[in-house]
Design a protein around this motif. Structure first.
Motif, PDB file in Angstrom:
ATOM      1  N   CYS A 180       1.020   2.868   8.195  1.00 30.67           N
ATOM      2  CA  CYS A 180       1.624   3.896   7.337  1.00 30.67           C
ATOM      3  C   CYS A 180       1.133   5.286   7.719  1.00 30.67           C
ATOM      4  O   CYS A 180       1.931   6.230   7.821  1.00 30.67           O
ATOM      5  N   ARG A 181      -0.146   5.417   7.946  1.00 26.37           N
ATOM      6  CA  ARG A 181      -0.698   6.722   8.288  1.00 26.37           C
ATOM      7  C   ARG A 181      -0.202   7.184   9.662  1.00 26.37           C
ATOM      8  O   ARG A 181       0.137   8.361   9.849  1.00 26.37           O
ATOM      9  N   ASP A 206      -2.236  -0.313   6.435  1.00 24.84           N
ATOM     10  CA  ASP A 206      -2.639   1.029   6.032  1.00 24.84           C
ATOM     11  C   ASP A 206      -2.641   1.981   7.220  1.00 24.84           C
ATOM     12  O   ASP A 206      -2.189   3.131   7.128  1.00 24.84           O
ATOM     13  N   LYS A 207      -3.108   1.505   8.367  1.00 26.38           N
ATOM     14  CA  LYS A 207      -3.105   2.339   9.575  1.00 26.38           C
ATOM     15  C   LYS A 207      -1.682   2.584  10.052  1.00 26.38           C
ATOM     16  O   LYS A 207      -1.350   3.684  10.537  1.00 26.38           O
ATOM     17  N   CYS A 252       0.850  -1.183   0.000  1.00 24.09           N
ATOM     18  CA  CYS A 252       0.000   0.000   0.000  1.00 24.09           C
ATOM     19  C   CYS A 252       0.888   1.236   0.000  1.00 24.09           C
ATOM     20  O   CYS A 252       2.099   1.155   0.224  1.00 24.09           O
ATOM     21  N   ARG A 253       0.267   2.359  -0.241  1.00 24.39           N
ATOM     22  CA  ARG A 253       0.990   3.623  -0.270  1.00 24.39           C
ATOM     23  C   ARG A 253       0.114   4.689   0.368  1.00 24.39           C
ATOM     24  O   ARG A 253      -1.079   4.782   0.065  1.00 24.39           O
ATOM     25  N   GLN A 254       0.694   5.467   1.264  1.00 26.30           N
ATOM     26  CA  GLN A 254      -0.049   6.500   1.958  1.00 26.30           C
ATOM     27  C   GLN A 254       0.703   7.824   1.891  1.00 26.30           C
ATOM     28  O   GLN A 254       1.931   7.857   1.793  1.00 26.30           O
TER      29      GLN A 254
END
Length: 367
Positions: free
Chosen positions: A333-334, A330-331, A296-298
């Motif tokens: 990365c954020r 995802d969490k 993923c990418r954030q």
């Protein structure tokens, strides 16, 4: 718990098989006094069973550089070849030490194992690190060597322009200083290493701790290649594009950071054995890839940049914290990006406002 009992527990954490006589000699007390303290600790629940089995306590250990940071911040555009009005500040720093402090501020129990000199800077660095919440009981003092220092100059936008690192003490920080800590290291939830460590020290850690999870910060493109022989042992690796290129030999064009290009680069690392890869893309965010194929990418917008020196260290600490808290990718990365942005908004390398609550607040404001 008394100070003597805390000292006793620290010795047991380092070596659970230590004898009562060895404990007595280390503490400078009688063997009967040791026996009394052990009885009290057992009654308090800090020790359970025979053989000094300690009650479970989750902790991390960071091994790497610790130094005093000297930061020059101009009040206007820098003038080459001339002095510029501004401010000069001093604060504890070093990649490993910074990661440890950010971890502590995020609420994690964290030991720091780093070399310091037997000088004022070393004592000040250890004391300030302890005040910030880091467990400095395992710090290593190396007589005859100066504590590391890092002199940096940023521009009026807060971006680093030049830096000088005096870290000769790390060349003296070899395997012999780590072997007595192996019991503590083996029981840690994770170990964080930075590539300031010399090759023989890295070889000792990876060779002596075959079951441990290693999180590695690459530090710089010149030091990152040290980690290449050990990629198959790394659980989580955090390079930027330049560091990823230095390790892999694959050209990473900053003008082409498409997901497909990043995934192709990540596959090389996974073939070498890295389980999780986080590529820092500066203002373009963070790319994550797992060897299972998940990626993923954030990206989070950063509105305030005062000092960019500590952003990568905060990001690495947040990656460790997120794994300990079992956050999804995802969490993770954020959260890591928000921690980095919080660091960017501070004059000092470590933002004194770093905390889970403030990172969460920044995240909510960015949504």
């Amino acid at each position: 718990m008394t100070n003597r009992e805390r000292q006793l527990l620290q010795l047991l954490q380092t070596n659970p098989l230590i004898s009562q006589q060895e404990l007595a000699e280390a503490l400078g007390i009688s063997r009967s006094a040791v026996a009394t303290h052990l009885t009290n600790l057992t009654a308090k629940g800090a020790i359970k069973g025979r053989g000094y089995i300690l009650s479970e306590r989750r902790y991390s250990v960071v091994i790497g550089g610790a130094n005093m940071d000297i930061l020059g911040t101009p009040g206007q555009a820098l003038t080459p070849g001339s002095s510029t009005p501004g401010t000069v500040s001093y604060s504890p720093g070093g990649v490993g030490r910074n990661i440890a402090e950010n971890l502590a501020r995020l609420g994690e129990d964290c030991y720091l194992i780093a070399p310091v000199g037997d000088d004022h800077s070393g004592r000040q660095l250890t004391e300030l690190s302890s005040q910030a919440g880091i467990d400095t009981s395992q710090m290593v003092t190396i007589p005859g060597h100066a504590t590391s220092s890092y002199l940096s100059l940023v521009d009026e936008q807060g971006e680093m322009q030049q830096a000088i690192a005096d870290m000769a003490i790390l060349d003296a920080f070899g395997p012999d200083y780590l072997r007595k800590h192996l019991g503590l290291l083996a029981r840690a939830e994770l170990l964080v290493l930075d590539t300031n460590l010399k090759n023989s020290t890295l070889e000792c850690l990876f060779g002596q701790l075959p079951e441990q999870r290693f999180f590695v910060d690459c530090v710089s493109s010149s030091k990152a290649p040290k980690i290449r022989p050990f990629l198959s042992r790394i659980h989580t690796l955090k390079p930027n594009l330049a560091e990823a290129e230095a390790i892999s030999g694959i050209h990473a064009d900053p003008a082409d950071i498409s997901d497909s290009a990043l995934q192709a680069l990540a596959q090389w690392f996974h073939r070498e054995g890295v389980e999780r890869l986080f590529i820092s893309l500066a203002s373009e965010g963070l790319f994550y890839s797992h060897r299972s194929g998940e990626s993923c990418r954030q990206r989070l917008n950063c509105h305030t940049v005062i000092n960019s020196n500590g952003a990568g260290d905060a990001l690495m600490a947040a990656l460790c914290h997120s794994w300990l808290q079992q956050m999804p990718a995802d969490k993770t990365c954020r959260f890591a990006l928000a921690a980095a942005n919080l660091a960017l908004a501070s004059q000092t390398t470590i933002n004194p406002e770093m905390s889970r609550l403030n990172v969460a607040q920044l995240l909510s404001e960015s949504m």
